[in-house]
Design an enzyme around this catalytic site. Sequence first.
Site, PDB file in Angstrom:
ATOM      1  N   GLY A  12      16.585 -21.417  24.720  1.00 12.77           N
ATOM      2  CA  GLY A  12      17.331 -20.876  23.455  1.00 12.77           C
ATOM      3  C   GLY A  12      18.770 -20.892  23.678  1.00 12.77           C
ATOM      4  O   GLY A  12      19.447 -20.775  24.530  1.00 12.77           O
ATOM      5  N   ASP A 136      19.408 -12.909  28.098  1.00 12.28           N
ATOM      6  CA  ASP A 136      18.519 -12.384  28.837  1.00 12.28           C
ATOM      7  C   ASP A 136      18.939 -11.699  30.363  1.00 12.28           C
ATOM      8  O   ASP A 136      18.533 -10.924  31.088  1.00 12.28           O
ATOM      9  CB  ASP A 136      16.981 -12.843  29.299  1.00 12.28           C
ATOM     10  CG  ASP A 136      16.536 -13.222  27.789  1.00 12.28           C
ATOM     11  OD1 ASP A 136      16.741 -12.599  26.729  1.00 12.28           O
ATOM     12  OD2 ASP A 136      15.710 -14.174  28.118  1.00 12.28           O
ATOM     13  N   MET A 178      16.081  -7.999  22.292  1.00  9.82           N
ATOM     14  CA  MET A 178      15.351  -9.261  22.885  1.00  9.82           C
ATOM     15  C   MET A 178      15.475  -8.962  24.563  1.00  9.82           C
ATOM     16  O   MET A 178      15.932  -7.937  24.962  1.00  9.82           O
ATOM     17  CB  MET A 178      16.078 -10.446  22.502  1.00  9.82           C
ATOM     18  CG  MET A 178      15.560 -11.042  21.072  1.00  9.82           C
ATOM     19  SD  MET A 178      16.580 -12.533  21.145  1.00  9.82           S
ATOM     20  CE  MET A 178      15.346 -13.154  19.651  1.00  9.82           C
ATOM     21  N   GLN A 283      21.177 -11.519  17.842  1.00 10.91           N
ATOM     22  CA  GLN A 283      21.590 -10.976  19.192  1.00 10.91           C
ATOM     23  C   GLN A 283      22.247 -12.446  19.854  1.00 10.91           C
ATOM     24  O   GLN A 283      22.837 -12.268  21.013  1.00 10.91           O
ATOM     25  CB  GLN A 283      20.575 -10.533  20.274  1.00 10.91           C
ATOM     26  CG  GLN A 283      20.303  -8.898  19.471  1.00 10.91           C
ATOM     27  CD  GLN A 283      18.904  -8.520  20.135  1.00 10.91           C
ATOM     28  OE1 GLN A 283      18.801  -7.729  20.877  1.00 10.91           O
ATOM     29  NE2 GLN A 283      17.900  -8.873  19.419  1.00 10.91           N
ATOM     30  N   ARG A 284      21.699 -13.579  19.429  1.00 16.57           N
ATOM     31  CA  ARG A 284      22.101 -14.745  20.091  1.00 16.57           C
ATOM     32  C   ARG A 284      23.120 -15.446  19.072  1.00 16.57           C
ATOM     33  O   ARG A 284      23.633 -16.583  19.439  1.00 16.57           O
ATOM     34  CB  ARG A 284      20.969 -15.813  20.211  1.00 16.57           C
ATOM     35  CG  ARG A 284      19.983 -15.297  21.281  1.00 16.57           C
ATOM     36  CD  ARG A 284      19.141 -16.248  21.890  1.00 16.57           C
ATOM     37  NE  ARG A 284      18.590 -17.429  20.993  1.00 16.57           N
ATOM     38  CZ  ARG A 284      17.516 -17.827  20.896  1.00 16.57           C
ATOM     39  NH1 ARG A 284      16.491 -17.261  21.464  1.00 16.57           N
ATOM     40  NH2 ARG A 284      17.226 -18.892  20.096  1.00 16.57           N
TER      41      ARG A 284
HETATM   42  O1  F6P Z   1      15.776 -16.204  26.096  1.00 15.05           O
HETATM   43  C1  F6P Z   1      16.326 -16.064  25.046  1.00 15.05           C
HETATM   44  C2  F6P Z   1      15.455 -15.248  24.292  1.00 15.05           C
HETATM   45  O2  F6P Z   1      16.203 -14.890  22.970  1.00 15.05           O
HETATM   46  C3  F6P Z   1      14.689 -14.078  24.585  1.00 15.05           C
HETATM   47  O3  F6P Z   1      15.375 -13.049  24.550  1.00 15.05           O
HETATM   48  C4  F6P Z   1      13.581 -13.909  23.557  1.00 15.05           C
HETATM   49  O4  F6P Z   1      12.272 -13.603  24.043  1.00 15.05           O
HETATM   50  C5  F6P Z   1      13.336 -15.576  23.146  1.00 15.05           C
HETATM   51  O5  F6P Z   1      14.693 -16.011  23.410  1.00 15.05           O
HETATM   52  C6  F6P Z   1      13.191 -15.760  21.662  1.00 15.05           C
HETATM   53  O6  F6P Z   1      12.767 -17.270  21.775  1.00 15.05           O
HETATM   54  P1  F6P Z   1      12.770 -18.223  20.259  1.00 15.05           P
HETATM   55  O7  F6P Z   1      14.192 -18.274  20.048  1.00 15.05           O
HETATM   56  O8  F6P Z   1      12.251 -19.301  20.850  1.00 15.05           O
HETATM   57  O9  F6P Z   1      12.083 -17.347  19.218  1.00 15.05           O
END
Ligand code: F6P
Length: 358
Positions: A12, A136, A178, A283-284
Site C-alpha cells: 500500500g 500502520d 485504518m 488516510q494514505r
Molecule cells: O497497510 C496499509 C493499509 O492502509 C492498512 O491500514 C489497510 O488495512 C490496508 O492497507 C488497505 O489495503 P488496500 O489499500 O489494499 O485496500
Amino acid sequence: MKRRIGILTSGGDCPGLNAAIRGVVRAAYNLFDAEIIGIRDGYRGLIDGDYQVMEPSQFSNILTRGGTILGTSRRPFRDMRVIGDDNVDKVAEMKRNYRAMRLDCVVTLGGNGTHKTANLLAEEGMNVIGLPKTIDNDIYGTDFTFGFHTAVEIATDVIDRIHTTAASHGRCMVIELMGNKAGWLTLYSGIAGGADVILLPEIPYDIEKVAQVVETRARLKKSFSIIAVAEGAMDMRESEMRRRDRDAERTASEYNSISQRIAAQIQEMCGVETRTVVPGHIQRGGTPCAYDRLLSTQFGAHAAELIRDEVYGMAVALQGNAITHNKLSDIAGKTKGVTPDHQVVQAGRDIDISFGDR
Ligand code: F6P
C-alpha cells in the site's frame, strides 16, 4: 566504480515514499558514482523485468508529492514461491532480472510483506536494503515508519471535524481508522483528537463498557461522544476465536464494518443517535507532513550510506532518536503491535479515556 541501484516501492502506498526515494537517490549521487534503476509497481516490475534507467531530473520536485513515482502493487509473500497458472517461477525471474539489470543492490520501500520478500531475495543471494514505510507503524525493530505521522495528522483532523458536528447534533460518532491488525494509528489520533473511547485490536473490548461511557457522558449533560475504533478491533468474545472463524462470522454478519456494528449496538443500548465515519484511503493520501519528510530523508540517506559501505541484507530503522538498521533476517515475519501497557495507552487511561476493557 559505478554502482547500479534498483529501487522499488511495494504494498500500500503512503505519504513519504517519494521523499524516501529522493533521500536514497540524492545521497547516492552525492556519496559515490551511482546509477539508479526505477523498477515499476514493486515486485511486479522485478518479476516482469519492467524497469527504466532514471535521470537525476526525474527525482526533482518529489519531496512533497504523495503516492509513489515508481508505482506500487501488492504481491503477497506467501505466493512468491508458488508457481501459478502462468507457470512463472517468480523467484527465478527476480534473480534473472536482477542480473539482467546488472544491479549492485536493490532498495525496497515497503511494509511487513515487502520486508519478508526482501529477506527472501537476500537469502537468494541478492544485495538488498529495506526501508520501513506504512501508515500502520507495525514494522518490528523500528519505533516509527514513514507515512505514519502524516496519517495521524489526517485522522486527527477527521476526529476534530467530527467533534463539531457531533456536538451540534448531540450524537455519538464512531470513526473507523485504518491500521490493519495494529492499533497505532487509532491510538495516536484518538488521543490527539480527544476521542472519548479508543478501541484497538490489541485491547479487546466489552460493548457494555463502551455503552457505559456513552451513557455516563449523556447523564453528565455532555451531549455527544466520539468513539475511535481501529479497523482490526475485536470484542472479547472475538478475541478468543481463531482468525478464520472470526473473519467468517464477520463476512456473514449484517454489518459491513466494525464501526457499523458498534454504532448499531450503541444506538440500541443507549438510545443515542449514532453515526459512522470511515475516512478510508484518505488516510494514505496527499502530502507528507514535515516529520515524515524528515524521517524519509534520513532513512533514504542511511540506505545510501549502507550501499556505500557495502552493508546489505539490512532494514533501516529508527530507534530512540537514532537512525540505524536491523538485519532483515531478524525482523522479517515479525510485527509490532501496541502493548497494552504502552505509555501512550497509560496516558489515555490517566486522562479517563476508555479503551472499552474496564
Ligand atoms: O497497510 C496499509 C493499509 O492502509 C492498512 O491500514 C489497510 O488495512 C490496508 O492497507 C488497505 O489495503 P488496500 O489499500 O489494499 O485496500
